[in-house]
Design a protein around this motif. Structure first.
Motif, mmCIF file in Angstrom:
data_model
loop_
_atom_site.group_PDB
_atom_site.id
_atom_site.type_symbol
_atom_site.label_atom_id
_atom_site.label_comp_id
_atom_site.label_asym_id
_atom_site.label_seq_id
_atom_site.Cartn_x
_atom_site.Cartn_y
_atom_site.Cartn_z
ATOM 1 N N GLU A 61 -0.625 1.865 3.947
ATOM 2 C CA GLU A 61 -1.812 1.269 3.339
ATOM 3 C C GLU A 61 -2.410 2.212 2.294
ATOM 4 O O GLU A 61 -2.800 1.785 1.203
ATOM 5 C CB GLU A 61 -2.857 0.957 4.417
ATOM 6 N N LEU A 62 -2.453 3.506 2.597
ATOM 7 C CA LEU A 62 -3.048 4.471 1.677
ATOM 8 C C LEU A 62 -2.175 4.718 0.454
ATOM 9 O O LEU A 62 -2.681 5.156 -0.590
ATOM 10 C CB LEU A 62 -3.302 5.795 2.408
ATOM 11 N N LYS A 63 -0.879 4.441 0.571
ATOM 12 C CA LYS A 63 0.008 4.602 -0.583
ATOM 13 C C LYS A 63 -0.320 3.598 -1.678
ATOM 14 O O LYS A 63 -0.028 3.831 -2.854
ATOM 15 C CB LYS A 63 1.466 4.438 -0.155
ATOM 16 N N ASN A 64 -0.890 2.474 -1.293
ATOM 17 C CA ASN A 64 -1.297 1.469 -2.268
ATOM 18 C C ASN A 64 -2.674 1.853 -2.799
ATOM 19 O O ASN A 64 -3.663 1.779 -2.071
ATOM 20 C CB ASN A 64 -1.361 0.088 -1.608
ATOM 21 N N PRO A 65 -2.770 2.263 -4.072
ATOM 22 C CA PRO A 65 -4.062 2.701 -4.604
ATOM 23 C C PRO A 65 -5.152 1.640 -4.501
ATOM 24 O O PRO A 65 -6.338 1.971 -4.454
ATOM 25 C CB PRO A 65 -3.741 3.028 -6.073
#
Length: 478
Positions: free
Chosen positions: A381-385
């Motif tokens: 989830e955090l990889k998606n800005p």
């Protein structure tokens, strides 16, 4: 329905209205308290500053959508007098059975006719339809947004080329001016994120930390420009100009979802029971709004949803504040926004019932028992800005440990650990409360946590929000 104090609190516009309404009951300001023979209506008279008593009522003919009325001149809806009726009932005051007043009976009759008309329209298939899109105007708006994204990209690239070390007051002023210009491009999401960047670059207390977070913010803005441009370009090629009901890109671009649009996209569930597990209110200077945010467990699915209520600075004192809710919310139609983790939800009608021990005992079944799987989901989830920056998850805790420096960590059944620390995003700390929680309550329990990646240290931490064990729930953030 059974009225509870928590439910009545949820109807109040703010905490002052709750305090004032309860004060009326304590002072015995109600000179008359009545109820209808079917208990669907409470009405009475309350002394006030006027020459005559105020006539107030609480109509529950539609339990999920109560109507509170009063003859006082207050601009607050509902006012303290109508709320006071409900607190009087909860407090055990005697309500004498009386005939429904003629004016309320007349209003009820009109309401029944409106409902019948809605039902007829629904049967004919002419209701709950989104507003018809003006394709010419929308096309023009999309082209303007694309121009705005181009201008935003030029600005961010110039900041990167110049280096953050060269940023001075003049640069920050130029960014702030560009924030205002983005309003002309219908890019409210971009406005917020660019203003957030300006605030970071204005931080003179800890330059190194501010620059670290500013780099993160520039990365987010770059991703927004790239994904926003691709989405808008593809949308221009779509003859229907249909909004994307899967990802969150529409909200980032400033689209305000209609409930009818969400329903048409299949993003609605009927007869849902929700339990609020955590609640917070905070000031978001980048949005220039106060934010009331709640995290709710959907009993049937185990999903963690969030409700978000924005109160712009200029209108905050005239708007209703959300608050903690300690009962079970019985939602007739739950509307879900596009997204993945902790999807935003809304509803128009809600009843409630007291939270029972059995409700709490069922919650741990929804907890994730493998920290490896949980962390993997969070990192994806955090990889998606443009994803959720602070994912909230329910975890099973086998044990809680402390290191030599007194720092807490939770362990799953396989022995894998997750560090506990306060997430600085919202400014509400809870880790300091853990020493006051009985040690037994933290073992073999369910724990609601909020994750945050700290770019200055590279750590992924989880902030404890709520502990559930057996028939007990300890809310650290409420």
């Amino acid at each position: 329905m059974e009225l509870t104090e928590s439910y009545v609190d949820s109807l109040a516009p703010n905490s002052s209205a709750i305090k004032n309404a309860q004060g009326l009951v304590k002072k015995r300001s109600f000179v008359r308290l009545n109820r209808s023979d079917d208990d669907s209506l409470l009405f009475g008279e309350c002394t006030g500053s006027g020459s005559s008593n105020y006539e107030c009522s609480a109509d529950f003919i539609v339990p999920e959508k109560p109507v509170l009325r009063c003859s006082c001149p207050s601009r607050q809806l509902p006012c303290k007098h109508a709320l006071g009726l409900l607190y009087a009932l909860i407090g055990g005051s005697d309500f004498i059975v009386a005939a429904v007043p003629e004016d309320i009976a007349s209003k009820r009759e009109k309401a029944v006719k409106r409902e019948e008309k809605k039902e007829q329209q629904a049967a004919e298939g002419v209701t709950d339809k989104p507003r018809k899109t003006n394709k010419s105007a929308l096309t023009k708006k999309i082209r303007t947004q694309l121009e705005g994204l181009d201008a935003l990209e030029k600005l961010t690239l110039s900041l990167v080329r110049g280096g953050l070390g060269t940023v001075d007051k003049k640069t920050v002023k130029a960014i702030e001016d560009h924030v205002k210009q983005l309003g002309n491009y219908y890019l409210t999401g971009a406005q917020t994120e660019l203003r957030r960047l300006a605030l970071l670059l204005s931080d003179t207390d800890d330059r190194e930390k501010a620059y670290t977070y500013a780099v993160e913010q520039l990365t987010l803005i770059h991703a927004f420009v790239k994904k926003g441009r691709a989405h808008l370009t593809a949308k221009l090629d779509d003859p229907e100009l249909a909004p994307d009901s899967v990802s969150t890109i529409e909200e980032w671009l400033g689209h305000a979802w209609q409930l009818a649009e969400l329903k048409q996209s299949g993003l609605v569930s009927e007869d849902v029971e929700l339990i609020q597990l955590a609640f917070m209110s905070y000031d978001d200077p980048a949005r220039q709004e106060y934010v009331d945010q709640g995290y709710w467990l959907e009993q049937a699915t185990g999903d963690i949803h969030r409700t978000v209520h924005y109160r712009p600075y200029k209108a905050a004192k005239h708007m209703r504040e959300e608050d903690s809710f300690f009962d079970v919310a019985l939602v007739k139609s739950l509307y879900r926004y596009p997204g993945e983790t902790n999807r935003r939800v809304r509803w128009e009608e809600m009843a409630s019932r007291p939270l029972a021990p059995l409700d709490l005992e069922r919650i741990p079944a929804a907890a994730n028992r493998s920290y490896a799987d949980a962390v993997k989901r969070v990192k994806n989830e955090l990889k998606n800005p443009l994803g959720e920056r602070n994912p909230v998850m329910l975890l099973h805790v086998a044990d809680v440990v402390r290191d030599g420096k007194g720092r807490y960590a939770i362990a799953d059944e396989s022995g894998q650990h997750i560090a506990l620390d306060d997430a600085p995003a919202f400014g509400h700390g809870t880790v300091s409360l853990l020493p006051h929680v009985p040690a037994e309550s933290l073992r073999d329990a369910a724990l609601l946590v909020m994750f945050e990646h700290l770019p200055d240290s590279g750590r992924l931490v989880a902030q404890p929000l709520t502990i559930i064990k057996g028939a007990d729930m300890i809310r650290l953030l409420y």
